[in-house]
Design a protein around this motif. Structure first.
Motif, PDB file in Angstrom:
ATOM      1  N   LEU A 174       0.836  -1.191   0.000  1.00 53.98           N
ATOM      2  CA  LEU A 174       0.000   0.000   0.000  1.00 53.98           C
ATOM      3  C   LEU A 174       0.877   1.249   0.000  1.00 53.98           C
ATOM      4  CD1 LEU A 174      -2.567  -1.049   2.771  1.00 53.98           C
ATOM      5  CD2 LEU A 174      -2.837  -1.296   0.299  1.00 53.98           C
ATOM      6  N   THR A 175       0.385   2.315  -0.606  1.00 52.71           N
ATOM      7  CA  THR A 175       1.106   3.581  -0.579  1.00 52.71           C
ATOM      8  C   THR A 175       0.139   4.701  -0.210  1.00 52.71           C
ATOM      9  OG1 THR A 175       0.740   3.964  -2.952  1.00 52.71           O
ATOM     10  CG2 THR A 175       2.797   2.863  -2.306  1.00 52.71           C
ATOM     11  N   TYR A 176       0.683   5.720   0.434  1.00 52.90           N
ATOM     12  CA  TYR A 176      -0.105   6.901   0.788  1.00 52.90           C
ATOM     13  C   TYR A 176       0.828   8.105   0.783  1.00 52.90           C
ATOM     14  CZ  TYR A 176      -2.829  10.376   3.259  1.00 52.90           C
ATOM     15  OH  TYR A 176      -3.487  11.535   3.579  1.00 52.90           O
ATOM     16  N   SER A 177       0.298   9.255   0.353  1.00 52.52           N
ATOM     17  CA  SER A 177       1.094  10.482   0.372  1.00 52.52           C
ATOM     18  C   SER A 177       0.235  11.662   0.809  1.00 52.52           C
ATOM     19  CB  SER A 177       1.683  10.765  -1.014  1.00 52.52           C
ATOM     20  OG  SER A 177       2.371  12.000  -1.005  1.00 52.52           O
ATOM     21  N   PHE A 178       0.772  12.440   1.745  1.00 48.20           N
ATOM     22  CA  PHE A 178       0.126  13.692   2.136  1.00 48.20           C
ATOM     23  C   PHE A 178       0.303  14.761   1.055  1.00 48.20           C
ATOM     24  CE2 PHE A 178       0.557  11.777   6.380  1.00 48.20           C
ATOM     25  CZ  PHE A 178      -0.685  12.070   6.918  1.00 48.20           C
ATOM     26  N   ALA A 179       1.106  14.462   0.017  1.00 46.70           N
ATOM     27  CA  ALA A 179       1.330  15.435  -1.051  1.00 46.70           C
ATOM     28  C   ALA A 179       0.042  15.755  -1.808  1.00 46.70           C
ATOM     29  CB  ALA A 179       2.392  14.912  -2.019  1.00 46.70           C
ATOM     30  N   TYR A 180      -0.918  14.839  -1.774  1.00 46.28           N
ATOM     31  CA  TYR A 180      -2.192  15.092  -2.444  1.00 46.28           C
ATOM     32  C   TYR A 180      -3.045  16.107  -1.690  1.00 46.28           C
ATOM     33  CZ  TYR A 180      -1.333  10.896  -5.277  1.00 46.28           C
ATOM     34  OH  TYR A 180      -0.800   9.965  -6.140  1.00 46.28           O
ATOM     35  N   THR A 181      -2.802  16.239  -0.399  1.00 46.35           N
ATOM     36  CA  THR A 181      -3.616  17.121   0.445  1.00 46.35           C
ATOM     37  C   THR A 181      -2.698  17.988   1.306  1.00 46.35           C
ATOM     38  OG1 THR A 181      -3.775  15.296   2.037  1.00 46.35           O
ATOM     39  CG2 THR A 181      -5.641  15.610   0.538  1.00 46.35           C
ATOM     40  N   PRO A 182      -2.037  18.981   0.715  1.00 51.22           N
ATOM     41  CA  PRO A 182      -1.084  19.810   1.470  1.00 51.22           C
ATOM     42  C   PRO A 182      -1.733  20.448   2.701  1.00 51.22           C
ATOM     43  CG  PRO A 182      -0.975  20.273  -0.892  1.00 51.22           C
ATOM     44  CD  PRO A 182      -2.173  19.391  -0.686  1.00 51.22           C
ATOM     45  N   GLY A 183      -1.000  20.418   3.812  1.00 48.89           N
ATOM     46  CA  GLY A 183      -1.492  21.034   5.039  1.00 48.89           C
ATOM     47  C   GLY A 183      -2.321  20.120   5.916  1.00 48.89           C
ATOM     48  N   LEU A 184      -2.680  18.953   5.433  1.00 51.07           N
ATOM     49  CA  LEU A 184      -3.473  18.025   6.247  1.00 51.07           C
ATOM     50  C   LEU A 184      -2.584  17.439   7.347  1.00 51.07           C
ATOM     51  CD1 LEU A 184      -6.382  16.788   6.256  1.00 51.07           C
ATOM     52  CD2 LEU A 184      -5.374  14.800   5.106  1.00 51.07           C
ATOM     53  N   PRO A 185      -2.942  17.615   8.640  1.00 53.11           N
ATOM     54  CA  PRO A 185      -2.054  17.155   9.705  1.00 53.11           C
ATOM     55  C   PRO A 185      -2.061  15.641   9.903  1.00 53.11           C
ATOM     56  CG  PRO A 185      -4.034  18.125  10.630  1.00 53.11           C
ATOM     57  CD  PRO A 185      -4.099  18.373   9.153  1.00 53.11           C
ATOM     58  N   LYS A 186      -3.173  14.996   9.606  1.00 50.13           N
ATOM     59  CA  LYS A 186      -3.244  13.543   9.741  1.00 50.13           C
ATOM     60  C   LYS A 186      -4.368  13.008   8.858  1.00 50.13           C
ATOM     61  CE  LYS A 186      -6.108  13.788  13.954  1.00 50.13           C
ATOM     62  NZ  LYS A 186      -6.174  13.387  15.386  1.00 50.13           N
ATOM     63  N   ASP A 187      -4.309  11.712   8.596  1.00 53.55           N
ATOM     64  CA  ASP A 187      -5.339  11.091   7.777  1.00 53.55           C
ATOM     65  C   ASP A 187      -5.485   9.638   8.216  1.00 53.55           C
ATOM     66  OD1 ASP A 187      -7.329  10.889   5.944  1.00 53.55           O
ATOM     67  OD2 ASP A 187      -6.067  11.144   4.169  1.00 53.55           O
ATOM     68  N   THR A 188      -6.578   9.020   7.810  1.00 55.44           N
ATOM     69  CA  THR A 188      -6.903   7.666   8.255  1.00 55.44           C
ATOM     70  C   THR A 188      -6.999   6.725   7.076  1.00 55.44           C
ATOM     71  OG1 THR A 188      -8.166   8.562  10.121  1.00 55.44           O
ATOM     72  CG2 THR A 188      -8.559   6.257   9.535  1.00 55.44           C
ATOM     73  N   ILE A 189      -6.344   5.573   7.193  1.00 54.19           N
ATOM     74  CA  ILE A 189      -6.577   4.497   6.246  1.00 54.19           C
ATOM     75  C   ILE A 189      -7.411   3.441   6.965  1.00 54.19           C
ATOM     76  CG2 ILE A 189      -4.418   4.944   5.026  1.00 54.19           C
ATOM     77  CD1 ILE A 189      -3.462   2.222   6.314  1.00 54.19           C
ATOM     78  N   TRP A 190      -8.256   2.761   6.218  1.00 53.50           N
ATOM     79  CA  TRP A 190      -9.165   1.774   6.803  1.00 53.50           C
ATOM     80  C   TRP A 190      -8.734   0.380   6.363  1.00 53.50           C
ATOM     81  CZ3 TRP A 190     -12.594   3.256  10.429  1.00 53.50           C
ATOM     82  CH2 TRP A 190     -12.850   4.625  10.535  1.00 53.50           C
TER      83      TRP A 190
END
Length: 274
Positions: free
Chosen positions: A43-59
């Motif tokens: 799996l891959t994830y990048s905060f680069a898609y959502t600049p400024g987002l402090p955290k995110d959740t994967i399910w």
């Protein structure tokens, strides 16, 4: 006589079928549990898609191999020592001591919260996690069905679908990925097994190919995107592509005088082609 033989053969078939079915009866004392992913891709994830987002959740999809029961059951998800570079409470919120499989349910999605930590702009970290039985489940299924790796950062990472389309997209680089996001009209491509979506995916790829081959025409054709090409002042004949509202992020368009052509360069100085 033939009638009796036919009856005898039918009776034997029924008996054999019954014996064959008995092998598939579910007969374990404790149900098992696994991660419900359809492939073994990382799996891959990048905060680069959502600049400024402090955290995110994967399910994370967790599924039982067994019977549903009319009570809640506990299981665990643990970070493995092998293959994990992400640090709890730095790169992700520490995993809970246990999670709950709801009553009368065979599947549940578990949240893993990723943190947009300093340093992720320049390096990627990996979290390898494994579902284990805990109090109410067994661990007899293969580890590969209970284990998954997630690579994440605040920069672009090669998505799993890229290799499915590598024949069209060519070798991966972060700059090529950025140009794809700018020009294609999508963030993702569906696998080629989705036959009805192949023409749409090829259309998206052709949009990026147009930018790479005809950058000046592409800028003129898409003024709504706000990109400009500005000549460098070093006499090289090279240009920079950037968005007027974000001039700090530039893409190097190099001029090759011998071929009288322009080609974008990636983060390693390699030519970007498709």
């Amino acid at each position: 006589m033939k009638h009796r033989i036919l009856i005898f053969l039918l009776a034997c078939s029924v008996m054999l079928a019954c014996k064959k079915d008995e092998k598939f009866l579910y007969d374990v004392e404790i149900d098992n549990i696994y991660l419900d992913y359809q492939d073994e891709e990382q799996l891959t994830y990048s905060f680069a898609y959502t600049p400024g987002l402090p955290k995110d959740t994967i399910w994370v999809p967790v599924k039982i191999s067994g019977k549903r029961v009319s009570r809640e059951r506990k299981f665990q998800i643990q970070a493995t020592d092998t293959g994990t570079t992400a640090k709890p409470d730095v790169h992700y919120e520490a995993l809970k001591p246990f999670y709950i499989m709801p009553s009368d349910s065979g599947m549940v999605k578990v949240p893993i919260v990723l943190l947009n930590a300093p340093g992720l702009e320049s390096q990627s970290v990996k979290l390898t996690f494994q579902v284990v039985g805990g109090e109410d489940f067994d661990n007899k299924l293969p580890k590969k069905t209970r284990t998954k790796s997630l690579l994440f950062s605040n920069r672009l990472e090669m998505p799993s679908w890229w290799m499915l389309w590598v024949g069209e997209l060519g070798a991966y680089s972060r700059v090529k990925h950025q140009l794809f996001l700018i020009s294609s009209g999508t963030r993702d491509l569906l696998p080629q097994s989705e036959f009805m979506e192949i023409p749409r995916s090829l259309f998206y790829i052709s949009n990026t190919r147009s930018l790479l081959k005809f950058p000046f025409s592409w800028v003129d054709t898409h003024p709504e995107l706000g990109y400009v090409l500005t000549a460098r002042t070093d006499g090289s004949g090279d240009y920079d592509l950037y968005q007027k509202d974000a001039p700090a992020t530039k893409f190097h368009l190099k001029y090759f005088s011998a071929a009288d052509t322009y080609i974008f360069l990636d983060e390693n100085g390699n030519q970007i082609t498709m």
